[in-house]
Write an enzyme that holds these catalytic residues in place. Structure first.
Site, mmCIF file in Angstrom:
data_model
loop_
_atom_site.group_PDB
_atom_site.id
_atom_site.type_symbol
_atom_site.label_atom_id
_atom_site.label_comp_id
_atom_site.label_asym_id
_atom_site.label_seq_id
_atom_site.Cartn_x
_atom_site.Cartn_y
_atom_site.Cartn_z
ATOM 1 N N ASP A 1 -2.837 -7.328 -5.139
ATOM 2 C CA ASP A 1 -3.872 -7.223 -4.113
ATOM 3 C C ASP A 1 -3.394 -8.091 -2.946
ATOM 4 O O ASP A 1 -3.326 -9.326 -3.081
ATOM 5 C CB ASP A 1 -5.196 -7.742 -4.698
ATOM 6 C CG ASP A 1 -6.334 -7.690 -3.684
ATOM 7 O OD1 ASP A 1 -6.054 -7.568 -2.472
ATOM 8 O OD2 ASP A 1 -7.495 -7.791 -4.106
ATOM 9 N N ALA B 1 -11.562 -5.057 14.514
ATOM 10 C CA ALA B 1 -11.244 -6.489 14.655
ATOM 11 C C ALA B 1 -10.008 -6.837 13.833
ATOM 12 O O ALA B 1 -9.123 -7.575 14.288
ATOM 13 C CB ALA B 1 -12.443 -7.332 14.217
ATOM 14 N N TYR C 1 -13.033 -3.047 11.020
ATOM 15 C CA TYR C 1 -11.684 -2.467 10.999
ATOM 16 C C TYR C 1 -10.972 -2.717 12.335
ATOM 17 O O TYR C 1 -9.799 -3.127 12.368
ATOM 18 C CB TYR C 1 -11.816 -0.973 10.719
ATOM 19 C CG TYR C 1 -10.518 -0.218 10.575
ATOM 20 C CD1 TYR C 1 -9.744 -0.326 9.420
ATOM 21 C CD2 TYR C 1 -10.076 0.633 11.588
ATOM 22 C CE1 TYR C 1 -8.561 0.395 9.282
ATOM 23 C CE2 TYR C 1 -8.903 1.359 11.453
ATOM 24 C CZ TYR C 1 -8.153 1.236 10.306
ATOM 25 O OH TYR C 1 -6.979 1.949 10.164
ATOM 26 N N LYS D 1 -7.551 -4.832 12.967
ATOM 27 C CA LYS D 1 -6.341 -4.212 13.506
ATOM 28 C C LYS D 1 -5.942 -4.828 14.857
ATOM 29 O O LYS D 1 -4.761 -4.876 15.190
ATOM 30 C CB LYS D 1 -6.537 -2.699 13.628
ATOM 31 C CG LYS D 1 -6.702 -1.996 12.266
ATOM 32 C CD LYS D 1 -5.468 -2.176 11.385
ATOM 33 C CE LYS D 1 -5.509 -1.339 10.133
ATOM 34 N NZ LYS D 1 -4.294 -1.522 9.305
ATOM 35 N N GLY E 1 0.834 -1.205 0.000
ATOM 36 C CA GLY E 1 0.000 0.000 0.000
ATOM 37 C C GLY E 1 0.865 1.249 0.000
ATOM 38 O O GLY E 1 0.520 2.252 0.624
ATOM 39 N N ASN F 1 1.516 -2.416 5.343
ATOM 40 C CA ASN F 1 0.808 -1.143 5.557
ATOM 41 C C ASN F 1 -0.544 -1.080 4.858
ATOM 42 O O ASN F 1 -1.420 -0.325 5.282
ATOM 43 C CB ASN F 1 1.720 0.000 5.065
ATOM 44 C CG ASN F 1 0.973 1.292 4.887
ATOM 45 O OD1 ASN F 1 0.686 2.005 5.841
ATOM 46 N ND2 ASN F 1 0.613 1.605 3.631
ATOM 47 N N SER G 1 -3.668 0.009 14.299
ATOM 48 C CA SER G 1 -4.365 1.287 14.496
ATOM 49 C C SER G 1 -4.752 1.421 15.961
ATOM 50 O O SER G 1 -5.003 0.425 16.648
ATOM 51 C CB SER G 1 -5.648 1.322 13.654
ATOM 52 O OG SER G 1 -6.457 2.409 14.059
ATOM 53 N N ILE H 1 -4.300 10.250 11.406
ATOM 54 C CA ILE H 1 -3.242 10.735 10.512
ATOM 55 C C ILE H 1 -3.900 11.317 9.263
ATOM 56 O O ILE H 1 -4.850 10.731 8.725
ATOM 57 C CB ILE H 1 -2.288 9.564 10.102
ATOM 58 C CG1 ILE H 1 -1.803 8.771 11.332
ATOM 59 C CG2 ILE H 1 -1.121 10.094 9.272
ATOM 60 C CD1 ILE H 1 -0.936 9.516 12.322
#
Ligand code: NAP
Length: 246
Positions: free
Chosen positions: A62, A156, A154, A158, A12, A89, A141, A187
Protein backbone atom coordinates in the site's frame (compact mmCIF):
# COMPACT_ATOMS: atom_id res chain seq x y z
CA UNK A 1 13.95 4.31 -27.43
CA UNK A 2 15.92 1.75 -25.55
CA UNK A 3 15.76 0.76 -21.90
CA UNK A 4 17.91 -2.38 -22.00
CA UNK A 5 19.62 -3.11 -18.72
CA UNK A 6 17.40 -0.71 -16.77
CA UNK A 7 15.35 -1.57 -13.71
CA UNK A 8 11.98 0.15 -13.33
CA UNK A 9 9.39 0.26 -10.56
CA UNK A 10 5.75 1.00 -11.41
CA UNK A 11 3.27 1.57 -8.59
CA UNK A 12 -0.34 0.57 -9.15
CA UNK A 13 0.98 -1.42 -12.08
CA UNK A 14 -1.39 -4.37 -12.09
CA UNK A 15 -4.18 -2.72 -14.06
CA UNK A 16 -5.07 0.30 -16.17
CA UNK A 17 -2.45 2.91 -17.00
CA UNK A 18 0.14 1.31 -14.69
CA UNK A 19 -0.16 -2.05 -16.44
CA UNK A 20 0.35 -0.43 -19.85
CA UNK A 21 3.39 1.43 -18.49
CA UNK A 22 4.89 -1.74 -17.00
CA UNK A 23 4.47 -3.61 -20.30
CA UNK A 24 5.82 -0.73 -22.42
CA UNK A 25 8.93 -0.40 -20.26
CA UNK A 26 9.44 -4.19 -20.46
CA UNK A 27 8.98 -4.14 -24.26
CA UNK A 28 11.75 -1.55 -24.44
CA UNK A 29 14.12 -3.78 -22.47
CA UNK A 30 13.65 -2.85 -18.81
CA UNK A 31 13.22 -5.30 -15.96
CA UNK A 32 10.12 -4.19 -14.07
CA UNK A 33 8.96 -4.46 -10.46
CA UNK A 34 5.30 -3.71 -9.90
CA UNK A 35 4.07 -2.46 -6.53
CA UNK A 36 0.32 -2.72 -6.03
CA UNK A 37 -2.35 -3.37 -3.44
CA UNK A 38 -4.08 -5.58 -5.96
CA UNK A 39 -2.61 -9.06 -6.36
CA UNK A 40 -5.32 -10.34 -8.71
CA UNK A 41 -3.99 -10.15 -12.26
CA UNK A 42 -0.35 -9.85 -11.21
CA UNK A 43 0.54 -13.44 -12.20
CA UNK A 44 -0.69 -12.84 -15.79
CA UNK A 45 1.21 -9.56 -15.98
CA UNK A 46 4.41 -11.20 -14.75
CA UNK A 47 4.12 -13.99 -17.30
CA UNK A 48 3.59 -11.43 -20.10
CA UNK A 49 6.80 -9.72 -19.03
CA UNK A 50 8.65 -13.06 -18.84
CA UNK A 51 7.51 -13.74 -22.41
CA UNK A 52 9.32 -10.49 -23.32
CA UNK A 53 12.43 -12.07 -21.71
CA UNK A 54 12.43 -9.60 -18.82
CA UNK A 55 12.87 -10.24 -15.12
CA UNK A 56 9.61 -9.14 -13.48
CA UNK A 57 8.65 -8.89 -9.81
CA UNK A 58 5.46 -8.17 -7.89
CA UNK A 59 5.48 -6.60 -4.43
CA UNK A 60 2.18 -6.24 -2.61
CA UNK A 61 2.31 -2.81 -0.96
CA UNK A 62 0.00 0.00 0.00
CA UNK A 63 1.87 3.09 -1.21
CA UNK A 64 0.22 5.23 1.45
CA UNK A 65 2.06 3.28 4.18
CA UNK A 66 5.76 4.05 4.46
CA UNK A 67 6.35 0.73 6.26
CA UNK A 68 4.91 -1.20 3.26
CA UNK A 69 6.85 0.90 0.76
CA UNK A 70 10.17 0.66 2.61
CA UNK A 71 9.83 -3.13 2.94
CA UNK A 72 8.96 -3.49 -0.77
CA UNK A 73 11.83 -1.17 -1.76
CA UNK A 74 14.29 -3.25 0.26
CA UNK A 75 13.06 -6.42 -1.43
CA UNK A 76 13.24 -4.86 -4.92
CA UNK A 77 16.70 -3.39 -4.43
CA UNK A 78 17.85 -6.70 -2.90
CA UNK A 79 16.64 -8.56 -5.97
CA UNK A 80 17.67 -6.18 -8.77
CA UNK A 81 20.59 -4.32 -7.14
CA UNK A 82 19.24 -0.89 -8.04
CA UNK A 83 16.29 1.05 -9.48
CA UNK A 84 16.81 3.38 -12.46
CA UNK A 85 13.22 4.43 -13.16
CA UNK A 86 10.39 5.04 -10.67
CA UNK A 87 6.87 5.61 -11.96
CA UNK A 88 4.51 6.84 -9.24
CA UNK A 89 1.22 5.83 -10.81
CA UNK A 90 -0.95 4.36 -8.01
CA UNK A 91 -3.98 6.56 -7.48
CA UNK A 92 -7.57 6.50 -6.32
CA UNK A 93 -10.69 8.66 -6.47
CA UNK A 94 -13.34 9.12 -3.74
CA UNK A 95 -15.59 11.70 -5.40
CA UNK A 96 -18.15 13.90 -3.65
CA UNK A 97 -19.12 17.55 -3.63
CA UNK A 98 -17.18 19.28 -0.87
CA UNK A 99 -20.26 19.86 1.29
CA UNK A 100 -20.85 16.10 1.30
CA UNK A 101 -17.25 14.95 1.47
CA UNK A 102 -16.31 13.11 4.64
CA UNK A 103 -12.90 13.29 6.25
CA UNK A 104 -12.11 9.68 5.30
CA UNK A 105 -12.56 10.40 1.57
CA UNK A 106 -10.29 13.41 1.82
CA UNK A 107 -7.61 11.59 3.83
CA UNK A 108 -7.53 8.42 1.74
CA UNK A 109 -7.11 10.26 -1.58
CA UNK A 110 -4.37 12.53 -0.24
CA UNK A 111 -2.66 9.55 1.44
CA UNK A 112 -2.54 7.35 -1.66
CA UNK A 113 -2.04 9.94 -4.40
CA UNK A 114 0.22 12.47 -2.70
CA UNK A 115 1.78 10.79 0.33
CA UNK A 116 2.21 7.60 -1.73
CA UNK A 117 4.28 9.58 -4.23
CA UNK A 118 6.38 10.97 -1.38
CA UNK A 119 6.83 7.54 0.26
CA UNK A 120 7.99 5.85 -2.95
CA UNK A 121 10.21 8.70 -4.12
CA UNK A 122 11.95 8.86 -0.75
CA UNK A 123 12.45 5.09 -0.74
CA UNK A 124 14.23 4.98 -4.12
CA UNK A 125 15.88 8.40 -4.37
CA UNK A 126 18.90 7.66 -2.17
CA UNK A 127 20.21 4.98 -4.56
CA UNK A 128 19.66 7.27 -7.56
CA UNK A 129 21.58 10.07 -5.85
CA UNK A 130 24.48 7.70 -5.09
CA UNK A 131 24.61 6.57 -8.72
CA UNK A 132 24.04 10.10 -10.01
CA UNK A 133 21.35 8.96 -12.38
CA UNK A 134 17.65 8.23 -12.31
CA UNK A 135 14.23 8.98 -13.69
CA UNK A 136 11.16 9.72 -11.60
CA UNK A 137 7.83 10.06 -13.39
CA UNK A 138 4.76 11.04 -11.38
CA UNK A 139 1.26 10.52 -12.72
CA UNK A 140 -0.78 13.64 -11.98
CA UNK A 141 -4.00 14.56 -13.82
CA UNK A 142 -5.56 17.29 -15.92
CA UNK A 143 -7.87 17.73 -12.91
CA UNK A 144 -4.88 18.85 -10.80
CA UNK A 145 -4.55 21.83 -13.16
CA UNK A 146 -8.20 22.58 -14.11
CA UNK A 147 -10.03 21.48 -10.96
CA UNK A 148 -13.24 19.48 -11.22
CA UNK A 149 -16.49 19.78 -9.26
CA UNK A 150 -16.85 16.73 -7.04
CA UNK A 151 -13.11 16.03 -7.00
CA UNK A 152 -11.62 18.61 -4.61
CA UNK A 153 -9.67 15.87 -2.79
CA UNK A 154 -8.38 14.33 -6.03
CA UNK A 155 -7.57 17.71 -7.63
CA UNK A 156 -5.69 18.83 -4.50
CA UNK A 157 -3.69 15.59 -4.46
CA UNK A 158 -2.81 15.85 -8.16
CA UNK A 159 -1.92 19.57 -7.94
CA UNK A 160 0.23 18.58 -4.96
CA UNK A 161 2.00 16.00 -7.11
CA UNK A 162 2.96 18.75 -9.58
CA UNK A 163 4.39 20.98 -6.84
CA UNK A 164 6.22 17.98 -5.38
CA UNK A 165 7.62 17.11 -8.83
CA UNK A 166 9.03 20.60 -9.39
CA UNK A 167 10.55 20.81 -5.92
CA UNK A 168 12.27 17.42 -6.06
CA UNK A 169 13.39 18.16 -9.64
CA UNK A 170 15.20 21.25 -8.34
CA UNK A 171 16.76 19.28 -5.47
CA UNK A 172 18.25 16.52 -7.62
CA UNK A 173 18.83 17.98 -11.11
CA UNK A 174 22.55 18.37 -10.46
CA UNK A 175 22.75 14.65 -9.59
CA UNK A 176 21.68 13.50 -13.04
CA UNK A 177 18.13 12.70 -11.93
CA UNK A 178 15.07 14.01 -13.75
CA UNK A 179 11.65 14.31 -12.11
CA UNK A 180 8.64 14.95 -14.31
CA UNK A 181 4.88 14.67 -14.11
CA UNK A 182 2.34 13.47 -16.64
CA UNK A 183 -1.17 14.90 -16.68
CA UNK A 184 -3.49 12.45 -18.42
CA UNK A 185 -6.92 13.66 -19.45
CA UNK A 186 -9.76 11.17 -19.85
CA UNK A 187 -8.25 7.70 -20.24
CA UNK A 188 -10.30 4.55 -20.69
CA UNK A 189 -9.58 2.42 -17.56
CA UNK A 190 -11.49 0.92 -14.60
CA UNK A 191 -11.23 4.34 -12.92
CA UNK A 192 -13.25 6.07 -15.66
CA UNK A 193 -15.52 3.15 -16.55
CA UNK A 194 -17.53 3.85 -13.38
CA UNK A 195 -18.34 7.41 -14.49
CA UNK A 196 -22.06 7.73 -15.37
CA UNK A 197 -22.85 7.76 -19.12
CA UNK A 198 -24.03 11.40 -19.14
CA UNK A 199 -20.82 12.65 -17.51
CA UNK A 200 -18.74 10.46 -19.86
CA UNK A 201 -20.47 12.05 -22.86
CA UNK A 202 -19.80 15.56 -21.61
CA UNK A 203 -16.10 14.71 -20.97
CA UNK A 204 -15.80 13.36 -24.52
CA UNK A 205 -17.31 16.56 -25.93
CA UNK A 206 -14.55 18.54 -24.21
CA UNK A 207 -11.76 16.58 -25.94
CA UNK A 208 -10.68 18.08 -29.30
CA UNK A 209 -9.29 14.68 -30.38
CA UNK A 210 -12.84 13.37 -30.01
CA UNK A 211 -11.98 10.22 -28.12
CA UNK A 212 -10.93 8.97 -24.72
CA UNK A 213 -7.23 8.21 -24.44
CA UNK A 214 -5.87 4.69 -24.16
CA UNK A 215 -3.58 3.63 -21.33
CA UNK A 216 -0.90 3.09 -24.01
CA UNK A 217 -1.05 6.80 -24.94
CA UNK A 218 0.20 7.57 -21.43
CA UNK A 219 2.66 4.66 -21.39
CA UNK A 220 4.40 5.92 -24.54
CA UNK A 221 5.14 9.28 -22.91
CA UNK A 222 6.38 7.63 -19.72
CA UNK A 223 8.70 5.49 -21.84
CA UNK A 224 10.13 8.60 -23.52
CA UNK A 225 10.67 10.38 -20.18
CA UNK A 226 12.42 7.24 -18.88
CA UNK A 227 14.77 7.11 -21.87
CA UNK A 228 18.22 8.67 -22.30
CA UNK A 229 16.76 11.02 -24.91
CA UNK A 230 14.83 12.87 -22.18
CA UNK A 231 17.85 13.67 -20.02
CA UNK A 232 17.44 17.47 -20.37
CA UNK A 233 13.74 17.55 -19.44
CA UNK A 234 12.99 17.99 -15.75
CA UNK A 235 10.36 19.59 -13.53
CA UNK A 236 7.83 19.50 -16.38
CA UNK A 237 4.23 18.39 -16.57
CA UNK A 238 3.46 16.72 -19.88
CA UNK A 239 -0.21 16.76 -20.88
CA UNK A 240 -1.56 13.59 -22.48
CA UNK A 241 -5.18 14.57 -22.99
CA UNK A 242 -6.10 14.80 -26.68
CA UNK A 243 -6.10 18.59 -26.37
CA UNK A 244 -8.58 18.74 -23.46
CA UNK A 245 -6.49 21.44 -21.76
CA UNK A 246 -4.49 23.89 -23.88
P1 NAP B 1 -7.00 2.13 -11.96
O1 NAP B 1 -7.43 1.37 -13.17
O2 NAP B 1 -7.95 2.27 -10.82
O3 NAP B 1 -5.62 1.47 -11.45
C1 NAP B 1 -4.97 1.95 -10.31
C2 NAP B 1 -4.11 0.84 -9.71
O4 NAP B 1 -3.51 1.37 -8.52
C3 NAP B 1 -4.95 -0.37 -9.28
O5 NAP B 1 -4.28 -1.58 -9.56
C4 NAP B 1 -5.10 -0.14 -7.79
O6 NAP B 1 -5.35 -1.30 -7.03
C5 NAP B 1 -3.74 0.47 -7.45
N1 NAP B 1 -3.76 1.12 -6.16
C6 NAP B 1 -4.79 1.84 -5.62
N2 NAP B 1 -4.46 2.23 -4.39
C7 NAP B 1 -3.22 1.75 -4.14
C8 NAP B 1 -2.36 1.83 -3.02
N3 NAP B 1 -2.72 2.47 -1.90
N4 NAP B 1 -1.16 1.23 -3.09
C9 NAP B 1 -0.78 0.55 -4.20
N5 NAP B 1 -1.57 0.44 -5.29
C10 NAP B 1 -2.78 1.04 -5.26
O7 NAP B 1 -6.58 3.61 -12.34
P2 NAP B 1 -5.95 4.23 -13.68
O8 NAP B 1 -7.03 4.88 -14.42
O9 NAP B 1 -5.07 3.25 -14.34
O10 NAP B 1 -5.09 5.40 -13.03
C11 NAP B 1 -3.67 5.32 -12.86
C12 NAP B 1 -3.17 6.70 -12.47
O11 NAP B 1 -3.51 7.63 -13.50
C13 NAP B 1 -3.80 7.24 -11.19
O12 NAP B 1 -2.84 7.96 -10.46
C14 NAP B 1 -4.88 8.17 -11.70
O13 NAP B 1 -5.19 9.16 -10.76
C15 NAP B 1 -4.19 8.73 -12.92
N6 NAP B 1 -5.11 9.29 -13.90
C16 NAP B 1 -6.05 8.52 -14.51
C17 NAP B 1 -6.90 9.09 -15.45
C18 NAP B 1 -7.94 8.31 -16.17
O14 NAP B 1 -8.71 8.93 -16.93
N7 NAP B 1 -8.04 7.00 -16.00
C19 NAP B 1 -6.77 10.46 -15.75
C20 NAP B 1 -5.81 11.20 -15.11
C21 NAP B 1 -4.97 10.61 -14.19
P3 NAP B 1 -6.88 -1.56 -6.52
O15 NAP B 1 -7.69 -1.78 -7.76
O16 NAP B 1 -6.76 -2.73 -5.62
O17 NAP B 1 -7.30 -0.30 -5.81
Amino acid sequence: MELSGKVSVVTGGVQGIGRAIALRLAELGSDVAVMDLKEEGSAELLSEMRALRRKPFFARADVSLSSDVDAAAEEIIGLFGRVDVLVNNAGITRDALLMRMDEKSWDSVISVNLKGTFNCTRAFLRGMIKRRSGRIINVSSVVGIMGNAGQSNYAASKAGVIGFTKSVAKEVASRGITVNAIAPGFIDTEMTRVIPEEARKSFLLSIPAGRAGAAEDVANVVAFLASDGASYITGQTIHVDGGMLM
